[in-house]
Design an enzyme around this catalytic site. Structure first.
Site, short mmCIF file in Angstrom:
data_model
loop_
_atom_site.label_atom_id
_atom_site.label_comp_id
_atom_site.label_asym_id
_atom_site.label_seq_id
_atom_site.Cartn_x
_atom_site.Cartn_y
_atom_site.Cartn_z
CD GLU A 263 -2.83 0.93 2.51
OE1 GLU A 263 -3.55 1.91 2.74
OE2 GLU A 263 -2.78 -0.07 3.24
NE ARG B 181 3.38 -7.79 10.79
CZ ARG B 181 2.76 -7.12 9.80
NH1 ARG B 181 1.74 -7.65 9.18
NH2 ARG B 181 3.14 -5.93 9.47
CE LYS C 67 3.08 0.21 4.87
NZ LYS C 67 2.46 0.08 3.57
P1 ATP Z 1 2.28 -1.71 7.95
O1 ATP Z 1 1.42 -2.36 8.98
O2 ATP Z 1 3.67 -1.42 8.40
O3 ATP Z 1 1.62 -0.55 7.29
P2 ATP Z 1 1.35 -3.40 5.87
O4 ATP Z 1 1.25 -4.86 6.05
O5 ATP Z 1 0.10 -2.62 5.94
O6 ATP Z 1 2.46 -2.83 6.85
P3 ATP Z 1 1.63 -3.37 3.06
O7 ATP Z 1 2.12 -2.25 2.24
O8 ATP Z 1 0.20 -3.71 3.01
O9 ATP Z 1 2.07 -3.03 4.55
O10 ATP Z 1 2.53 -4.65 2.85
C1 ATP Z 1 2.94 -5.18 1.62
C2 ATP Z 1 3.30 -6.61 1.83
O11 ATP Z 1 4.34 -6.73 2.79
C3 ATP Z 1 2.13 -7.40 2.35
O12 ATP Z 1 2.04 -8.61 1.63
C4 ATP Z 1 2.46 -7.62 3.80
O13 ATP Z 1 1.92 -8.83 4.25
C5 ATP Z 1 3.98 -7.67 3.77
N1 ATP Z 1 4.53 -7.26 5.06
C6 ATP Z 1 4.31 -6.11 5.73
N2 ATP Z 1 4.93 -6.11 6.92
C7 ATP Z 1 5.59 -7.30 7.02
C8 ATP Z 1 6.43 -7.92 8.02
N3 ATP Z 1 6.72 -7.31 9.17
N4 ATP Z 1 6.92 -9.14 7.75
C9 ATP Z 1 6.64 -9.77 6.59
N5 ATP Z 1 5.86 -9.25 5.62
C10 ATP Z 1 5.34 -8.04 5.82
MG MG Z 2 -1.51 -3.24 4.60
#
Ligand code: ATP
Ligand code: MG
Length: 546
Positions: A31, A257, A267
Site C-alpha cells: 500500500e 510476519r 508504517k
Molecule cells: P504496515 O502495517 O507497516 O503498514 P502493511 O502490512 O500494511 O504494513 P503493506 O504495504 O500492506 O504493509 O505490505 C505489503 C506486503 O508486505 C504485504 O504482503 C504484507 O503482508 C507484507 N509485510 C508487511 N509487513 C511485514 C512484516 N513485518 N513481515 C513480513 N511481511 C510483511
Molecule cells: Mg496493509
C-alpha cells in the site's frame, strides 16, 4: 539460495506435480502509504525468491484502493527500494486500474443474488454481526430483489448517496463461525478523489473484495500474505469462486510476519517519527525502512542473506536485531576495504624520521584478490589515545613508555618519551622508527605483538562520524507505547581523523575503520567535509542460544 524448501515451496511443488498450475506467479502488493521497511524485505524475498527458484513471474502491484492516503513519493520510493534489493518485477500494476473489473464483479454477485445494498450504518452492522459465540442478526435489507439492488448500486456509483448512507454487502452466512463471512461489506460510498482515477468513482471496494479479484485477474497462482489474513481466506476463496474466474484460481498462503527486537515495523509510527521531526526523514540511517538501512550502509546482499537464514514459518516470533547486524558484519568482513581512522587523536612525533613516503597498504586480507592503496607517511602522525598507556596493565601490547608497537602497514616504533601537561595528561609522544622494520620488507628481527592504526598528520582528513543506536530503548515489561521507548540519544556526532584515501570515497562506499567498526560515506558529505554513518561495530553480540 538454499536448497532447503520452506512450507510455501512444498505447496508449490505439490501444485506443479498435480498439474494444478503449470507456471508459478506471485505478486508483491504494497500500500503506497509509507516507505518499505525491513519487514517488507521478508515478503519481497519470499515472492521474488519464488519467482527466481521456479522461473516464474512476480508483479509489483500498488494496493491503492484506499483513495485518501496514497502519495507519489511513496510509489517512487517503493520502486527504488525493490530495485535496490536486487529484484525486478514483471508487471507494474495499480489496484485502482481494476476498479471497472471490480464493479463488474459486484454486479455479477448482485445478479446471482449474492450481494445486496444495505442502508445500515457502520454501527448497526457491527452490532448485528454477533460474536464468536453467537450468530449474527440478518440485515433488514438482506432480501432486497436483485433488480432493486442493481438500481441502488448504480445510484451509489452515480453519486446519489452521501458517504456512509449505503454499502454493498456480500450475502454469505450470518451464522458462519468465521465473522469475516457474515455478510462482509464489499463496497462503500466515499466522495473522495483518487490520485489515479480522479473523480471517476465515489464508491470504492473494500480490501477483502478487491485483493482476490486483483490476484485472479492477473493470473496470480500463489498469493502470499501475512498470518493476520488467515481468517480472511474463506472470503478470499468465496470471492474468486463466485466471481467465476477461470482455473487455476489463486491460492492464498499465509506466513508469519517478521518482527525484530527494538525495531519499529509499523508504517504509521515510522511516519509519525518523520512528521514530528524526530528523525531526519524516511531515510534517516536509524530508520528500519529500506531507504534508511541503505543509507546506514547495510548491503542488499546481507539483507537477502538474513531473510534466507531466518526462514519462513507459520509461527510468530521475534528475531534479535543483533542477528541482522551479524549478517551485515559477515558480508562486510568479506567485502569492505580496511582503512585507518583515529577517533581520539594523540600526536606522535617520529624523531628519527625525516621526509615523507607513500606506503602501499593492503585493502582487505579476506578479499579474493588482494588490492593495495597509497597511504602517505611522514614525521608526525596521530594514533588513538586509547592505544597508549602511561601506566600499562600487565600484558599490554599497545604503546607504552619504552615499549614497541607496529603501525599498521608501516613501521615498528619505540616510545622514547611521553610529554604531559601540568595535570599529568599525555599531550604528545616522542618515538623513533625501528630501522628495517617496514611492513612487507621487515628484516629488523623484532617481534611485536601489538598492531595499531594511525593517520599521517600532514595529509589526514577531518571527518564527522554519526554513531548510531536503535531508535527504541530495550523493552520494559508493561510499556507498549513506542513513544515511551523512543531513544533520544540514538545518534551521537563525533569527529575523527582518517587517512587521506577516504577523500576519494563515493557516497555509499563502505569501509572497515580498522579496529573500530564499519562505516559508510553519507550523502550529507560536502567536498572535503566527509560524513560517515556507523554501520555496525566489529564485535558480534549475537547469541544464537538466546
Ligand atoms: P504496515 O502495517 O507497516 O503498514 P502493511 O502490512 O500494511 O504494513 P503493506 O504495504 O500492506 O504493509 O505490505 C505489503 C506486503 O508486505 C504485504 O504482503 C504484507 O503482508 C507484507 N509485510 C508487511 N509487513 C511485514 C512484516 N513485518 N513481515 C513480513 N511481511 C510483511
Ligand atoms: Mg496493509
Amino acid at each position: 539460495m538454499s536448497e532447503f524448501k520452506n512450507f510455501i515451496e512444498d505447496i508449490i511443488d505439490g501444485d506443479l506435480a498435480s498439474g494444478k498450475v503449470s507456471e508459478v506467479y506471485t505478486r508483491f502488493p504494497p500500500e503506497p502509504n509509507g516507505y518499505l521497511h525491513i519487514g517488507h524485505a521478508k515478503s519481497l524475498c519470499i515472492n521474488f525468491g519464488i519467482k527466481a527458484k521456479y522461473g516464474g513471474k512476480c508483479n509489483l502491484r500498488f494496493d491503492d484502493t484506499n483513495p485518501s492516503k496514497e502519495d507519489v513519493e511513496y510509489v517512487e520510493s517503493i520502486k527504488e527500494d525493490i530495485r535496490w534489493l536486487g529484484f525486478s518485477w514483471d508487471k507494474l500494476l495499480y489496484a485502482s486500474d481494476y476498479f471497472d473489473v471490480m464493479f463488474d464483479c459486484a454486479v455479477k454477485l448482485i445478479k446471482k443474488g449474492l450481494a445486496y445494498v444495505s442502508d445500515e450504518t457502520a454501527d448497526e452492522i457491527r452490532e448485528r454481526r454477533g460474536t464468536l459465540y453467537e450468530p449474527g442478526i440478518e440485515s433488514p435489507y438482506r432480501n432486497r430483489s436483485a433488480e432493486e439492488n442493481l438500481k441502488l448500486f448504480f445510484e451509489m456509483r452515480d453519486g446519489v448517496y452521501a458517504d456512509g448512507a449505503k454499502v454493498l454487502r456480500a450475502k454469505i452466512d450470518m451464522a458462519s463461525p468465521n465473522l469475516n463471512m457474515r455478510d462482509p461489506v464489499i463496497y462503500r460510498v466515499l466522495h473522495a478523489a483518487h490520485h489515479n482515477t480522479g473523480d471517476k468513482w465515489c464508491i470504492y471496494p473494500m480490501y477483502d473484495f478487491a485483493h482476490p479479484i486483483e490476484d485472479a485477474y492477473e493470473g496470480i497462482t500463489h498469493s502470499i500474505c501475512t498470518l493476520e489474513f488467515e481468517d480472511h481466506r474463506p472470503l478470499y476463496d468465496w470471492v474468486v469462486r463466485e466471481c467465476e474466474f477461470p482455473d487455476p484460481l489463486p491460492q492464498q498462503i499465509e506466513f508469519a510476519r517478521l518482527n525484530i527486537t527494538n525495531t519499529i515495523m509499523s508504517k504509521r509510527y515510522l511516519k509519525k517519527l518523520v512528521d514530528e521531526g524526530k528523525v531526519m526523514g524516511w531515510d534517516d540511517p536509524r530508520m528500519p525502512t529500506l531507504s534508511g538501512i541503505r543509507r546506514r550502509g547495510y548491503p542488499p546482499e546481507a539483507i537477502r542473506d538474513f531473510c534466507e537464514r531466518i526462514g519462513v514459518s507459520k509461527a510468530n516470533s521475534e528475531v534479535q536485531s543483533s542477528y541482522l547486524e551479524s549478517c551485515v558484519r559477515d558480508y562486510l568482513n568479506r567485502t569492505a576495504n580496511r582503512v585507518m581512522a583515529v577517533f581520539d587523536p594523540l600526536k606522535v612525533v617520529l624523531t628519527n624520521y625525516d621526509g615523507a613516503e607513500t606506503l602501499q597498504v593492503e585493502n582487505n586480507g579476506n578479499a579474493e584478490t588482494i588490492t593495495y592503496r597509497s597511504v602517505p607517511f611522514s614525521k608526525e602522525i596521530y594514533i588513538d589515545r586509547s592505544d597508549f598507556e602511561l601506566v600499562p596493565p600487565p600484558k599490554y601490547y599497545r604503546l607504552k613508555p619504552d615499549g614497541y608497537v607496529r603501525l599498521k602497514g608501516a613501521y615498528i616504533i619505540h616510545c622514547d618519551e611521553a610529554l604531559t601537561d601540568g595535570d599529568g595528561n599525555v599531550t604528545e609522544l616522542r618515538c623513533s622508527v625501528v630501522p628495517n622494520s617496514k611492513s612487507g620488507e621487515d628484516v629488523s628481527g623484532m617481534k611485536v605483538k601489538g598492531v595499531i592504526q594511525w593517520v599521517d598528520a600532514a595529509t589526514c582528513a577531518d571527518v564527522t562520524v554519526r554513531k548510531l543506536q536503535s531508535l527504541l530503548t530495550d523493552a520494559v515489561d508493561g510499556v507498549t507505547d513506542f513513544n515511551e521507548r523512543f531513544n533520544a540519544d540514538s545518534m551521537q556526532i563525533v569527529q575523527a581523523k582518517t587517512e587521506q584515501s577516504l577523500l576519494l570515497a563515493k557516497v555509499g562506499d563502505r569501509f572497515q575503520f580498522m579496529r573500530v567498526g564499519y562505516y559508510v560515506l553519507d550523502r550529507d558529505s560536502k567536498g572535503k567535509n566527509l560524513v560517515f554513518n556507523e554501520i555496525v561495530s566489529l564485535k558480534d553480540s549475537f547469541n544464537p542460544a538466546k
